[in-house]
Every structure is written in C-alpha cells, then in structure tokens.
Design a protein around this motif. Structure first.
Motif, PDB file in Angstrom:
ATOM      1  N   ILE A   1       0.843  -1.194   0.000  1.00 22.97           N
ATOM      2  CA  ILE A   1       0.000   0.000   0.000  1.00 22.97           C
ATOM      3  C   ILE A   1       0.880   1.246   0.000  1.00 22.97           C
ATOM      4  CG2 ILE A   1      -0.172   0.214   2.517  1.00 22.97           C
ATOM      5  CD1 ILE A   1      -3.165   0.857   2.145  1.00 22.97           C
ATOM      6  N   VAL A   2       0.463   2.250  -0.764  1.00 19.65           N
ATOM      7  CA  VAL A   2       1.147   3.546  -0.795  1.00 19.65           C
ATOM      8  C   VAL A   2       0.113   4.607  -0.432  1.00 19.65           C
ATOM      9  CG1 VAL A   2       2.443   5.217  -2.152  1.00 19.65           C
ATOM     10  CG2 VAL A   2       2.729   2.770  -2.591  1.00 19.65           C
ATOM     11  N   PHE A   3       0.403   5.389   0.612  1.00 21.51           N
ATOM     12  CA  PHE A   3      -0.493   6.439   1.084  1.00 21.51           C
ATOM     13  C   PHE A   3      -0.051   7.802   0.548  1.00 21.51           C
ATOM     14  CE2 PHE A   3      -0.605   3.288   4.600  1.00 21.51           C
ATOM     15  CZ  PHE A   3      -1.973   3.027   4.643  1.00 21.51           C
ATOM     16  N   TYR A   4      -1.041   8.657   0.262  1.00 20.44           N
ATOM     17  CA  TYR A   4      -0.773  10.010  -0.228  1.00 20.44           C
ATOM     18  C   TYR A   4      -1.545  11.005   0.640  1.00 20.44           C
ATOM     19  CZ  TYR A   4       0.633   7.354  -4.365  1.00 20.44           C
ATOM     20  OH  TYR A   4       1.223   6.453  -5.226  1.00 20.44           O
ATOM     21  N   VAL A   5      -0.841  12.016   1.155  1.00 24.48           N
ATOM     22  CA  VAL A   5      -1.484  12.999   2.035  1.00 24.48           C
ATOM     23  C   VAL A   5      -1.875  14.281   1.305  1.00 24.48           C
ATOM     24  CG1 VAL A   5      -0.275  12.121   4.070  1.00 24.48           C
ATOM     25  CG2 VAL A   5       0.732  14.017   2.778  1.00 24.48           C
ATOM     26  N   ASN A   6      -1.499  14.412   0.039  1.00 21.01           N
ATOM     27  CA  ASN A   6      -1.866  15.601  -0.736  1.00 21.01           C
ATOM     28  C   ASN A   6      -1.940  15.237  -2.214  1.00 21.01           C
ATOM     29  OD1 ASN A   6       0.784  15.532  -1.759  1.00 21.01           O
ATOM     30  ND2 ASN A   6       1.538  17.028  -0.289  1.00 21.01           N
ATOM     31  N   GLN A   7      -2.191  16.236  -3.041  1.00 18.57           N
ATOM     32  CA  GLN A   7      -2.360  15.994  -4.477  1.00 18.57           C
ATOM     33  C   GLN A   7      -1.182  16.538  -5.283  1.00 18.57           C
ATOM     34  OE1 GLN A   7      -4.553  14.022  -5.349  1.00 18.57           O
ATOM     35  NE2 GLN A   7      -6.586  14.409  -4.540  1.00 18.57           N
ATOM     36  N   ASN A   8       0.013  16.408  -4.758  1.00 18.82           N
ATOM     37  CA  ASN A   8       1.202  16.845  -5.484  1.00 18.82           C
ATOM     38  C   ASN A   8       1.237  16.174  -6.859  1.00 18.82           C
ATOM     39  OD1 ASN A   8       4.132  16.778  -6.360  1.00 18.82           O
ATOM     40  ND2 ASN A   8       4.357  17.931  -4.462  1.00 18.82           N
ATOM     41  N   THR A   9       1.585  16.932  -7.888  1.00 19.10           N
ATOM     42  CA  THR A   9       1.584  16.374  -9.241  1.00 19.10           C
ATOM     43  C   THR A   9       2.558  15.207  -9.388  1.00 19.10           C
ATOM     44  OG1 THR A   9       3.192  18.068  -9.927  1.00 19.10           O
ATOM     45  CG2 THR A   9       0.852  18.534 -10.305  1.00 19.10           C
ATOM     46  N   ARG A  10       3.585  15.152  -8.517  1.00 19.06           N
ATOM     47  CA  ARG A  10       4.548  14.052  -8.615  1.00 19.06           C
ATOM     48  C   ARG A  10       3.993  12.747  -8.038  1.00 19.06           C
ATOM     49  NH1 ARG A  10      10.476  16.165  -6.960  1.00 19.06           N
ATOM     50  NH2 ARG A  10      11.163  14.581  -8.440  1.00 19.06           N
TER      51      ARG A  10
ATOM     52  N   ASP B   1       1.429  -3.007  -8.533  1.00 12.89           N
ATOM     53  CA  ASP B   1       1.094  -3.982  -7.505  1.00 12.89           C
ATOM     54  C   ASP B   1       0.595  -3.395  -6.184  1.00 12.89           C
ATOM     55  OD1 ASP B   1       1.647  -6.043  -9.217  1.00 12.89           O
ATOM     56  OD2 ASP B   1       3.727  -6.249  -8.592  1.00 12.89           O
ATOM     57  N   PRO B   2       1.185  -2.342  -5.643  1.00 11.43           N
ATOM     58  CA  PRO B   2       0.626  -1.808  -4.398  1.00 11.43           C
ATOM     59  C   PRO B   2      -0.663  -1.041  -4.673  1.00 11.43           C
ATOM     60  CG  PRO B   2       2.420  -0.410  -5.121  1.00 11.43           C
ATOM     61  CD  PRO B   2       2.400  -1.586  -6.064  1.00 11.43           C
ATOM     62  N   ALA B   3      -1.538  -1.000  -3.684  1.00 10.84           N
ATOM     63  CA  ALA B   3      -2.731  -0.165  -3.776  1.00 10.84           C
ATOM     64  C   ALA B   3      -2.330   1.281  -3.487  1.00 10.84           C
ATOM     65  CB  ALA B   3      -3.777  -0.628  -2.783  1.00 10.84           C
ATOM     66  N   HIS B   4      -2.904   2.206  -4.217  1.00 14.08           N
ATOM     67  CA  HIS B   4      -2.607   3.623  -4.027  1.00 14.08           C
ATOM     68  C   HIS B   4      -3.805   4.255  -3.321  1.00 14.08           C
ATOM     69  CE1 HIS B   4       1.007   3.388  -6.540  1.00 14.08           C
ATOM     70  NE2 HIS B   4       0.315   2.493  -7.219  1.00 14.08           N
ATOM     71  N   VAL B   5      -3.554   4.796  -2.136  1.00 13.22           N
ATOM     72  CA  VAL B   5      -4.636   5.237  -1.252  1.00 13.22           C
ATOM     73  C   VAL B   5      -4.456   6.701  -0.858  1.00 13.22           C
ATOM     74  CG1 VAL B   5      -5.780   4.866   0.973  1.00 13.22           C
ATOM     75  CG2 VAL B   5      -4.932   2.902  -0.344  1.00 13.22           C
ATOM     76  N   PHE B   6      -5.463   7.506  -1.144  1.00 13.63           N
ATOM     77  CA  PHE B   6      -5.440   8.915  -0.752  1.00 13.63           C
ATOM     78  C   PHE B   6      -6.027   9.050   0.644  1.00 13.63           C
ATOM     79  CE2 PHE B   6      -7.328  13.261  -0.812  1.00 13.63           C
ATOM     80  CZ  PHE B   6      -6.137  13.972  -0.916  1.00 13.63           C
ATOM     81  N   ILE B   7      -5.262   9.634   1.567  1.00 16.81           N
ATOM     82  CA  ILE B   7      -5.732   9.817   2.943  1.00 16.81           C
ATOM     83  C   ILE B   7      -5.892  11.281   3.310  1.00 16.81           C
ATOM     84  CG2 ILE B   7      -4.924   7.611   3.841  1.00 16.81           C
ATOM     85  CD1 ILE B   7      -2.381   9.002   4.794  1.00 16.81           C
ATOM     86  N   SER B   8      -5.445  12.178   2.448  1.00 12.98           N
ATOM     87  CA  SER B   8      -5.549  13.622   2.648  1.00 12.98           C
ATOM     88  C   SER B   8      -4.825  14.053   3.923  1.00 12.98           C
ATOM     89  CB  SER B   8      -7.019  14.051   2.679  1.00 12.98           C
ATOM     90  OG  SER B   8      -7.127  15.465   2.644  1.00 12.98           O
ATOM     91  N   HIS B   9      -5.043  15.293   4.326  1.00 14.07           N
ATOM     92  CA  HIS B   9      -4.437  15.805   5.555  1.00 14.07           C
ATOM     93  C   HIS B   9      -5.488  16.500   6.393  1.00 14.07           C
ATOM     94  CE1 HIS B   9      -3.829  18.688   2.230  1.00 14.07           C
ATOM     95  NE2 HIS B   9      -4.123  19.623   3.113  1.00 14.07           N
ATOM     96  N   GLY B  10      -6.705  16.002   6.322  1.00 15.84           N
ATOM     97  CA  GLY B  10      -7.759  16.528   7.170  1.00 15.84           C
ATOM     98  C   GLY B  10      -9.114  16.450   6.498  1.00 15.84           C
TER      99      GLY B  10
END
Length: 407
Positions: free
Chosen positions: A115-124, A133-142
């Motif tokens: 699993i790969v977590f993302y806390v923002n929407q950075n273009t990179r 193979d890993p799941a890509h999961v957006f968790i935001s920052h609030g």
C-alpha cells in the motif's frame, strides 16, 4: 532592468543549489550513521514529494502510521532531500530519499510494499502511481468541506480513506462516474485518538479562545481565510475583556500565495505581543511551531474557517465559531458544516463575545454531537485508529507482492 533581473535570478538559483548541496551532505552523513534499512521488511509507504512548507500535511499522520507500523512496517519515501533533512529527527518512521523514479523502483523491488499512502495531491504523485502492484490510497491531511475534498483527482487512486458519511455524500454528489461504494473506505479520524504534547497554559479561570484561520488559498474558490476580514475586530474585543486568553494558530502556508496575508499575520502577532506587555498575566500565545493537536484539549472555544481544523475541533463538543468567507467567490458547501451551523460573518466580528456565549448552550452541544456522528461516526477513543489499521491491513494482505512491477 532585464540584466538586473537576470543577475538576481542567477543569485537565487545559486543560493538554492547551495542549500540543496548542504542538505544532501547532511543527509548522506545521517544515512551513513543510521546504516542500511532492512530488505523485505516494509509493507506500507507514505509517499511525500513535497517541500518543507507542507510538512504539516505529513505530521498529522505520524502517530496513526506509527501504530500501523507495529503490525505492518511503514516507511516515508521523500523526493526532496531538504525536506528529509528537516524532518529526520522528528519523524517516528524511517525516511527514505529517492530523487528519481528509477531509484524508487530499485528500492521497491527490495521490499514487500502492498500500500502507498498520499497525504496531498502533489503532481509528482502520478510518478509513483506507475507501479501496479501496491494499492494507491489517498488519505488527505484533514476532513473538511473545502472544494479540494471532492476533487476529480480522487479517481486516480485505488481507494480514498474518508472520515464518515458526510464525506461519502459530498463525493458521491460531486464526482461523475465514480464508484463510491467500491473506492471510498470509512475510517473516522485517527488523529482524534492521539494525545498531543504541547505547552501548559495557566489555570487561572480565563476562557481560552483558539483562533486558527486557514491560508488565503491559491484560487478564488478556495478563499476561505478570515484573516483579513474577521481577525482585527474580533481580537480587539477578546483582548479588551481581561477574561480571555487568545491562542493564535495561523495556517503554515499563510502568505504563501498573497503576501498581504503575511503582513496581516505580522500585525496580529504585534497586537498580541502588545496585549501581553500591557497585561503580563494574559499569556496570549502565537503558535507557529508545534504540531496541531494539543489545542483541542487546551482551548475552550475555537474560531476557525472552513478547514480541517473545524472538523477536528467539532469532535470535542466544545463551542465552535465557523467563519463565513468574505469572498463571494469562495465555494461554500451549504449541505455541509456551513449549512448545519450558523456561520460567523465579518460584520459581526466585533460581537465575538456575544456569539461565543450563544454557542455555549446545552442545545448547541447536542446539535454538535449529531453533526459529529454525521462526519466521523463513532468517536469513541481508539475506534478510528482501529478502523484505520484494520482497513489498511486488509489492503496490504491483498496486495503485498514479492516483486513490484512498473507500468
């Protein structure tokens, strides 16, 4: 004039290059002392491609991720060595710096990341999503009702972890051709389970008012900040009573887009300093350094804008004054929190004391409790963290693979 601009530009580029070299040297020394991290070990990654200015987005996930790491080891993958150098001592999770996609790929092949977590929407973020193979999961920052929270960018992720029913309804109403039942996962708000360290305020009977305005935003629909519209008359009223203590907590990005907001911020800091000089027992505070969280227990009342702070505070059940954006272009969701409670308009800022008192009734507390249920579900201590670990663990077990394949 063009020549002068060119010289200034070259000078700025040289300074940035020097800072990068110094940060790289410091990181290399730190990495050599730390030693190699184990292979076949990490099962989860927080991907953070941003600069230091947005470190607050990562900080609030430290403790939930540390707890997840007990069962499923978590590492933070950064692209910016200056950010890594700045956070290496405070971050409770191992930091890995990989400046190129090739370096990320090489490292992932040595691990078991599911699993790969993302806390923002950075273009990179998109560069990391090339790995299948890993799941890509957006968790935001609030959690908030900002327009950002229902962005079409959510479609890029396998899953989006949301707080509760309000987020489910917000996204389902706004996104077209998006399978909310399959891709949205309710986890509550793990940050409410954390006990935060912070300064100790005097226990002298003063009512502590947290003023936590958001930043000015980088587009018209995001102009939620009350700093220019509400702050001065409201603070003048609070500072004059001798019965209130103001804790001013500006957003870390204040002034990043509009320098005028930085000037307003400086004026507020000076105002609070003068008030403390005139009354040393006041102990008004400007907090621009500590991680947000300790304020929830320390303050009695919160004044804030449409932002994540409003929702974190909401779960305390204590009085909340939500500001009405002064800009008519701000995108305000009237089906959200701004429609559920009466907003605090700029012309009423001088009457802050009366509004605070009216928000302190038992009837208001009961109303807030119902709103908390709508946004977060059950906020029993520890429940959100358990949900987060359970849902993340289930995804990791489904996705963990001995070799990660790029697209």
């Amino acid at each position: 004039m063009p020549l002068i601009r060119d010289v200034k530009t070259l000078g700025q580029q040289a300074k940035r290059a020097l800072r990068r070299r110094r940060a790289q040297a410091e990181w290399d020394s730190y990495e050599a002392e730390r030693g190699a991290l184990p292979e076949r070990h990490f099962e989860a990654v927080i991907y953070f491609a941003d600069t230091v200015v947005n470190q607050y987005q990562l900080r609030q996930w430290y403790e939930p991720m540390r707890r997840l790491s007990v069962q499923h080891p978590v590492a933070v993958v950064m692209r910016n060595v200056q950010t890594a150098t700045a956070l290496k001592e405070e971050c409770p999770l191992p930091i890995i710096v990989k400046r190129t996609v090739a370096e990320i790929e090489e490292w992932l092949e040595t691990q078991r990341v599911g699993i790969v977590f993302y806390v923002n929407q950075n273009t990179r973020n998109f560069q990391m999503m090339r790995f299948r193979d890993p799941a890509h999961v957006f968790i935001s920052h609030g959690e908030s009702d900002k327009d950002y929270m229902a962005s079409n960018q959510l479609k890029a992720y396998d899953y989006t972890f949301i707080a509760g029913q309000a987020a489910y309804e917000r996204i389902s109403k706004r996104l077209i051709d998006f399978d909310v039942d399959k891709r949205l996962v309710r986890i509550g708000r793990p940050q409410v389970d954390v006990e935060y360290e912070g300064p100790t305020l005097p226990d002298d009977g003063r009512t502590v008012v947290l003023y936590a305005p958001t930043w000015e935003g980088d587009r018209p629909s995001m102009t939620y900040s009350s700093l220019k519209s509400h702050a001065e008359p409201m603070l003048d009223a609070l500072l004059a009573t001798g019965k209130h203590r103001v804790v001013y907590r500006p957003h870390p990005r204040t002034g990043a887009y509009d320098p005028m907001f930085k000037e307003v911020h400086s004026g507020i800091v000076a105002k609070l300093q003068r008030a403390n000089t005139e009354d040393p027992s006041a102990h008004h505070m400007v907090d621009t350094e500590s991680a947000f969280g300790w304020h929830l227990a320390a303050a009695d009342v919160c004044v804030c804008d449409i932002s994540a702070v409003a929702f974190d505070w909401l779960a305390t059940g204590k009085p909340l004054l939500l500001t009405e954006p002064a800009s008519p272009e701000a995108e305000v969701d009237r089906t959200g929190l701004a429609g559920l409670i009466e907003t605090f308009k700029a012309p009423d800022a001088a009457n802050a004391l009366g509004i605070i008192e009216s928000f302190s009734s038992e009837e208001t507390r009961a109303k807030f409790a119902a709103i908390v249920e709508q946004y977060f579900g059950d906020v029993t201590r520890g429940g959100s963290t358990q949900k987060f670990i359970r849902e993340a663990g289930a995804i990791i077990r489904r996705r963990a693979s001995p070799v990660l394949s790029p697209s």
